[in-house]
Every structure is written in structure tokens, then in C-alpha cells.
Design an enzyme around this catalytic site. Structure first.
Site, short mmCIF file in Angstrom:
data_model
loop_
_atom_site.label_atom_id
_atom_site.label_comp_id
_atom_site.label_asym_id
_atom_site.label_seq_id
_atom_site.Cartn_x
_atom_site.Cartn_y
_atom_site.Cartn_z
N GLY A 172 -56.42 -79.72 31.28
CA GLY A 172 -56.87 -81.04 31.67
C GLY A 172 -56.34 -81.42 33.03
N GLY A 173 -56.70 -82.63 33.47
CA GLY A 173 -56.25 -83.07 34.78
C GLY A 173 -54.77 -83.36 34.82
CG MET A 174 -51.19 -85.90 32.93
SD MET A 174 -51.09 -87.58 32.29
CE MET A 174 -51.54 -87.31 30.59
CB ALA A 175 -51.07 -82.15 29.89
CG ASN A 176 -52.28 -76.61 31.59
OD1 ASN A 176 -53.30 -77.14 32.03
ND2 ASN A 176 -51.44 -75.93 32.36
CG ASP B 115 -60.60 -90.86 29.86
OD1 ASP B 115 -61.76 -90.97 30.32
OD2 ASP B 115 -59.95 -89.82 29.94
#
Length: 677
Positions: free
Chosen positions: A20-24, A134
């Protein structure tokens, strides 16, 4: 992170699930609780960004506050070597975006069922004053039992944390963004409702309402353009169902549902026949002061001429011109007409030729264009009748598919592709989907599973689940002991009642004073309270032979059913014993019998209970020595696995003892000549 790495000494990484844009996100195995979990790990390039770390921590805080069957549960939060991580429930399935792509078109009832679960989760979040901000199909997971679970509260914000929302800062996915967020305003609960309306739109049509080359162009459409009608894409959608989309996606938050519960109530009845005549929802018109753009047609409109006032003192020029015109001799007029007549006739001839050419083109197009026809409505018809209707409409029958349906009877048409009403060229191919009846579900063996989660999954599939509670010393509280229908049966969920026998754990017992009781009295007490007894022996000058000297635990102690109580029995006065004795012990292994059979019936029409297997054995041990007789029980116990017991013997020197083991009423072991080696 590589596979095999163990995070915090507990979570062993299995494989990557997504980025994701913030975390895996990784699939991991909890080594302590022996279960699969999802581990969300903050990306390496963002670990030094205080804002991102704060958002990541806020997700953990927001998610741990929310406990709901339709929200992915957070189990653990931690940090290792500067790595921020969340440990969450692992949902085996797919996200809603992929589900729509794979299963579209989705039956309206199924759309409502999935949306109700999503609305229930958002309702729980809103009750805790948490806005998701979101909401999109990629953040909604669908497991193999069609249970929807919302995840990713990475940009969720509590309503009280106004400092975390900045003007002109847009968070969330632009395709599902509310108009007020697109303008840079603060997100509210109505913003989540708007996103829910877009999700419902996509489930009904298979696409989002607005597309564009850039995120900015899409955002502009959200607050400038009206939501396209879902009925223009699928005319079969009831107006009441479209109204749910229209009200949820109204441009002004005040025109939307006041809360998620109102949207859920409206959606639940949208397929009701009572709402068949419902009119299209139209938001209240309100001039909000925004600049309006006039259409081009308004600029081209010619004003109606008014009478022109003649200035005082000027001659009447109009009258003069008219007078001059009327004063022309008649002969002059005739000469002018004769002069213009040939030119006028040429124009008429040319116009006629052009008109004939135009008519010829129209006739040619009409003669040579393909002959069109409409796909007839054959939903609910038998296959033979549907084939005849298609042939009558000058269409060909294509591939015939089989599909399960709860609404359409077996051997009848569920749907066509293209859909009914679609205009096609004659001789085009139309595929048919024929009902195989209601979808059947194969029951599993739920013994030992947690009742709460099992019942929720089955009820989501349409089962009616009942609970019967019983005490158990061998099964933990909340676990299923038995099921009313056998594992392996194929049943129709909506027509099936399933009853689970669920353990409430063992009851507690406050011990009475057993001192000075006889062995038979003590055994009777133990039987009545479901306790196990163990005996020891000692000489006593104060307590008569065969009576209890002391007990462990003592009087007033609180124990659970199935616990073992040790009683020390009196052998009487040592001085009265004239013969020497041998004291020794013998170990006896008692095998556990599950009682399962290989010929268990799985007939769908069977109404037998789920299983003949037993989860415990009742064992009674009889002992014969100086202190015991084979006519009375030495020890009674319940076993759930192979068990070894130690039997103590006290026999007169030169004599032998004996024992007998009875399991569930059957003698499984005995020895009538037990001596000291």
C-alpha cells in the site's frame, strides 16, 4: 521482509499479501496461538516521517476501539528495530473490487446483503465518533463465506481531533471522494455516506460514476456533475434501489441520509413490492450563492421588437416610403416580375434535385442498414420456451450455462447475455443462464470451533442458527460440542435450521466436610457433584478404620466439576495389626475411545445428529487389597485422551490384589493376581 523471519519472536512471516501507499501487508503465523494472522508493516522509506508514523499509530488506536464482526480485528501493536507493525485478523478471500470484477453482474439481493454488512461496520465506527474517510472496495474484504470486513483505518480520524484535518488537504481515493472533501473541506459522517453510495453504484453497474485523465478532473466531476443514473445502465434496477444511490450521493451533505442506520433501513426495503411505484429522488433545490453559467442558447435569443417612437418634428419617413412604394406604376412592377421569373425557376429546379438526392440517400440507408431486433424478456421461462422466444425474435441461442439461484426455479432462465431489452442485429447470438435451484452449502464439522464466529458466518450465508448450552468439564466455554446436522451434508442455507450444543464450561463446587465419612458416603458425594476421588491410607488411633481422616482440598474450598479430591482413609490402630503388609503400586494405561466410525451417513435427506464420535470417556476403576473391595468403585474419572493411572496396593504378605477398569460401561482391563515384584 523475507519469508521465515520471526517478528518479535512470535509472528513468523509466510509470504507477502500486498503493498500500500503507507505499509506492506504479510501473511504470518502466530507461534503462540497457532493461527494465521496479517501483519501490516510500515514501509522502510516512511519510518522516519513523523506524520506517517502518527497516521500508522492512529490506525492502531482507531481499529482497537472497534469490535465488530464486519471490521478486521487488530490483535497486537508493536515495534521492533524501528519497525512499526500491526497484527490483524487474517481474512482468507478477496477485496470487494476484485469480487465485483469476478462476479458482475451481482444479484440485487446479494448486493444488499453485502452492503448491509458494510453499513453495519461503518455504523459501529460512527458510534465511536470515528470517520473512515477512505471507504472504497479495495478496503473491504470478502471472505469465502461472503462475510464483508472493513480494514485500513490509516486515515480515519476521531471527530474530536480537529487538529488532524487540514484545509485544502485531500485524503482518500478520488473515485469515492465526497464533494466537500474534493473542495478541501473537513470530512464528516455524511462524507462516508457519500463514499458508500459510490460503492453501491459500482456494485450495481460494475463501474465508478466518474472517470478522468487526472485525479483533479475526477474530483471536479464529484462536485460539478450529477451522478449518472444506474437505471440508464440497467433498466431492471428498481427505482427505490436507485433512490438509495441518489440520496447517498447528493451533492449537499444536508440532502444525504442523516446517518448510516437510515441508509441501511432504506436499502433493506428497496426491493419490496410496496415501493414499486416510487418516484425518482430529487434533492431540494437551494441557491447556495455559487456563480451560475448561462447557457449559450440564452445569448443567441432574439428579443421581440417593440414599437419605435417617432421624434417630434421629424417627417414620417416610414409613411413616406410606403407612399412612394404604393405610388409606383403598375407597369414597373410587371417588368420587374418578368425579369426575375427565370432565376426563381432555376432555384426551384435545383432545390427539387437536391431534395430527390436526399430522399434517395434516406431510402438507401433504410434498405441496406442491418435489420435490428430486441432481446425478449425470458427470465423465469423454461429453457424450451426461451429458445422459442429467441427464434421468434430472429436471434440465435448461444451457450447455455448452469447457475445456482435462490429466486428462480430449477430449469428456468436466470438471465441472458446480452440482457433483455438490448437492441441487436438479427441473427445475433444470445447466451442463456439456467437455474440449478438454490445454492447448496456443504456443512463442515464444527465441533471444537468457537460458537460466536461460526454462528455469524453461517447466519451470513442464510442459515438459522440455534444454541443449546450445557456444562462440560472437558470442553472450554464457548466451544461447540455437538451439531444437529451431520458434517458433509449439502443443504440450502435459507431453508436450514442448525442447532449447536455449546459448552458453558464446568460448574464450581464448594467442598463439604468429608472427614469421618465412610468410603461409600464419600463416593456418593463425589458422584453427585461430578468430582473424582483419589484415596490414601494411614493408621490412626482417633479415626475408626474405613473412615476419612483428612481431605485435600479441605472443607470450603472451591473446585470445578471433574477436579480430583484426595481422601486419606484410616486403617485403624497400628497396634491391632498382627500381620506384616506389602505396599506397592501398578501403572495401568487406559486408552481413549473416540467412538468414531467410517460408515457415517452423509445422505442429504438424513435427519440424524452430526456425529457419533465421543469427546470424553467415563472411566471407573475397582481395586481389591487390604483396604478395598472389587464391589465398590476405587476411582471414577473422565478422560479425553489416552491416560495412565497409578494404582496403590496394600496386601498382607504372601497375598495378592486385583483390579478392574470399566470404560463407558465396558470392562477393558483386569488382573486378578497382582503381587509385589
Amino acid at each position: 521482509m523475507r519469508a521465515g523471519y520471526t517478528l518479535n519472536g512470535r509472528y513468523r512471516i509466510v509470504r507477502a499479501l500486498g503493498e500500500g501507499g503507507m505499509a506492506n501487508v504479510y501473511l504470518a503465523h502466530d507461534l503462540i496461538l497457532d493461527r494465521d494472522v496479517s501483519v501490516k508493516l510500515l514501509r522502510l522509506d516512511l519510518r522516519d516521517d513523523p506524520g506517517t508514523v502518527r497516521r500508522f499509530q492512529r490506525e492502531a488506536l482507531a481499529a482497537t476501539e472497534l469490535v465488530d464482526d464486519n471490521i478486521v480485528q487488530v490483535y497486537d501493536v508493536g515495534e521492533e528495530n524501528g519497525m512499526q507493525y500491526l497484527v490483524m485478523e487474517y481474512v482468507e478471500g478477496t477485496d470487494l473490487k476484485a469480487y465485483i470484477k469476478r462476479h458482475f453482474p451481482i444479484a440485487y439481493q446479494e448486493v444488499i446483503q453485502i452492503m448491509e454488512q458494510i453499513l453495519n461496520a461503518v455504523k459501529t465506527a460512527h458510534e465511536h465518533n470515528i470517520i473512515h474517510r477512505d471507504l472504497k472496495p479495495q478496503n473491504i474484504l470478502i471472505d469465502e463465506h461472503q462475510v464483508a470486513k472493513i480494514t485500513d483505518f490509516g486515515i480515519a480520524v476521531a471527530l474530536s481531533e480537529h487538529s488532524l484535518t487540514q484545509t485544502n488537504t485531500v485524503l482518500g481515493s478520488v473515485h469515492y471522494l465526497s464533494p466537500e472533501q474534493a473542495r478541501g473541506g473537513m470530512a464528516t459522517k455524511q462524507s462516508d455516506i457519500y463514499s458508500l453510495g459510490i460503492i453501491l453504484y459500482e456494485m450495481l453497474t460494475g463501474t465508478v460514476p466518474f472517470e478522468g485523465e487526472t485525479a483533479v478532473s475526477i474530483a471536479l466531476k464529484h462536485f460539478q456533475s450529477e451522478i449518472p443514473s444506474v437505471r440508464d445502465i440497467d433498466p431492471r434496477i428498481p427505482q427505490a434501489l436507485e433512490n438509495v444511490v441518489l440520496k447517498a450521493t447528493a451533492k449537499r451533505p444536508a440532502d444525504r441520509y442523516t446517518d448510516v442506520a437510515s441508509m441501511a433501513d432504506d436499502l433493506r426495503t428497496s426491493l419490496s413490492p410496496k415501493r414499486a411505484g416510487e418516484v425518482r429522488f430529487t434533492p431540494a433545490q437551494d441557491d447556495d450563492g455559487e456563480t451560475k453559467v448561462l447557457p449559450v442558447s440564452a445569448l443567441n435569443t432574439t428579443p421581440v421588437p417593440h414599437a419605435i417612437a417617432k421624434p417630434v418634428g421629424e417627417p414620417d419617413q416610414v409613411a413616406k416610403d410606403e407612399s412612394q412604394s404604393t405610388d409606383q406604376p403598375d407597369t414597373g412592377k410587371k417588368k420587374r416580375k418578368k425579369y426575375r421569373h427565370p432565376r426563381r425557376r432555376k432555384f426551384l429546379i435545383a432545390g427539387g434535385i437536391i431534395l430527390l438526392i436526399f430522399l434517395g440517400i434516406i431510402i438507401g440507408v433504410a434498405l441496406f442498414r442491418p435489420q435490428m431486433t430486441n432481446v425478449p424478456d425470458v427470465i423465469g421461462d423454461k429453457e424450451s420456451a426461451a429458445r422459442s422466444a429467441l427464434v421468434t425474435a430472429k436471434l440465435k441461442v448461444g451457450t447455455v450455462h448452469k447457475t445456482a439461484s435462490d429466486k428462480v426455479k430449477i430449469h428456468r432462465v436466470v438471465r441472458t447475455e446480452p440482457r433483455s431489452g438490448t437492441q441487436l442485429k438479427q441473427k445475433s447470438v444470445v447466451d442463456l443462464w439456467i437455474s440449478t435451484g438454490p445454492k447448496r452449502y456443504k456443512l463442515a464439522n464444527y465441533q471444537g470451533d468457537a460458537y460466536a464466529s461460526t454462528a455469524a458466518k453461517l447466519e451470513a450465508l442464510g442459515f438459522t442458527v440455534h444454541r443449546e448450552s450445557v456444562h462440560s468439564t472437558s470442553v472450554p466455554a464457548g466451544r461447540i460440542m455437538q451439531q444437529s446436522l451431520a458434517a458433509g451434508r449439502n443443504v440450502v442455507p435459507s431453508k436450514t435450521d442448525l442447532t449447536f450444543t455449546v459448552s458453558t464450561g464446568s460448574e464450581t463446587v464448594t467442598l463439604a466436610d468429608l472427614t469421618n465419612k465412610t468410603k461409600s458416603q464419600a463416593q456418593s458425594y463425589a458422584t453427585n457433584h461430578n468430582l473424582n476421588l483419589a484415596f490414601q491410607y494411614a493408621y490412626s488411633n482417633d479415626v475408626a478404620k474405613g473412615r476419612v481422616i483428612r481431605q485435600s482440598p479441605g472443607e470450603g474450598a472451591v473446585v470445578h466439576e471433574g477436579d480430583e479430591i484426595t481422601l486419606t482413609m484410616s486403617r485403624g490402630d497400628r497396634s491391632e495389626s498382627s500381620s506384616s503388609v506389602d505396599e506397592f503400586s501398578v501403572d495401568v494405561k487406559i486408552p481413549f475411545d473416540s467412538g468414531s466410525t467410517d460408515d457415517q451417513s452423509t445422505d442429504d435427506d438424513s435427519s440424524s445428529s452430526s456425529s457419533s464420535s465421543s469427546d470424553s470417556n467415563l472411566v471407573q476403576i475397582y481395586l481389591k487389597d487390604q483396604d478395598h473391595s472389587l464391589s465398590s468403585i476405587y476411582k471414577q474419572m473422565t478422560i479425553t485422551d489416552d491416560t495412565t493411572v497409578t494404582l496403590p496396593f496394600t496386601v498382607t504378605s504372601g497375598k495378592s490384589g486385583a483390579y478392574k477398569v470399566v470404560r463407558d460401561g465396558h470392562v477393558i482391563a483386569s488382573d486378578n493376581h497382582v503381587t509385589k515384584n
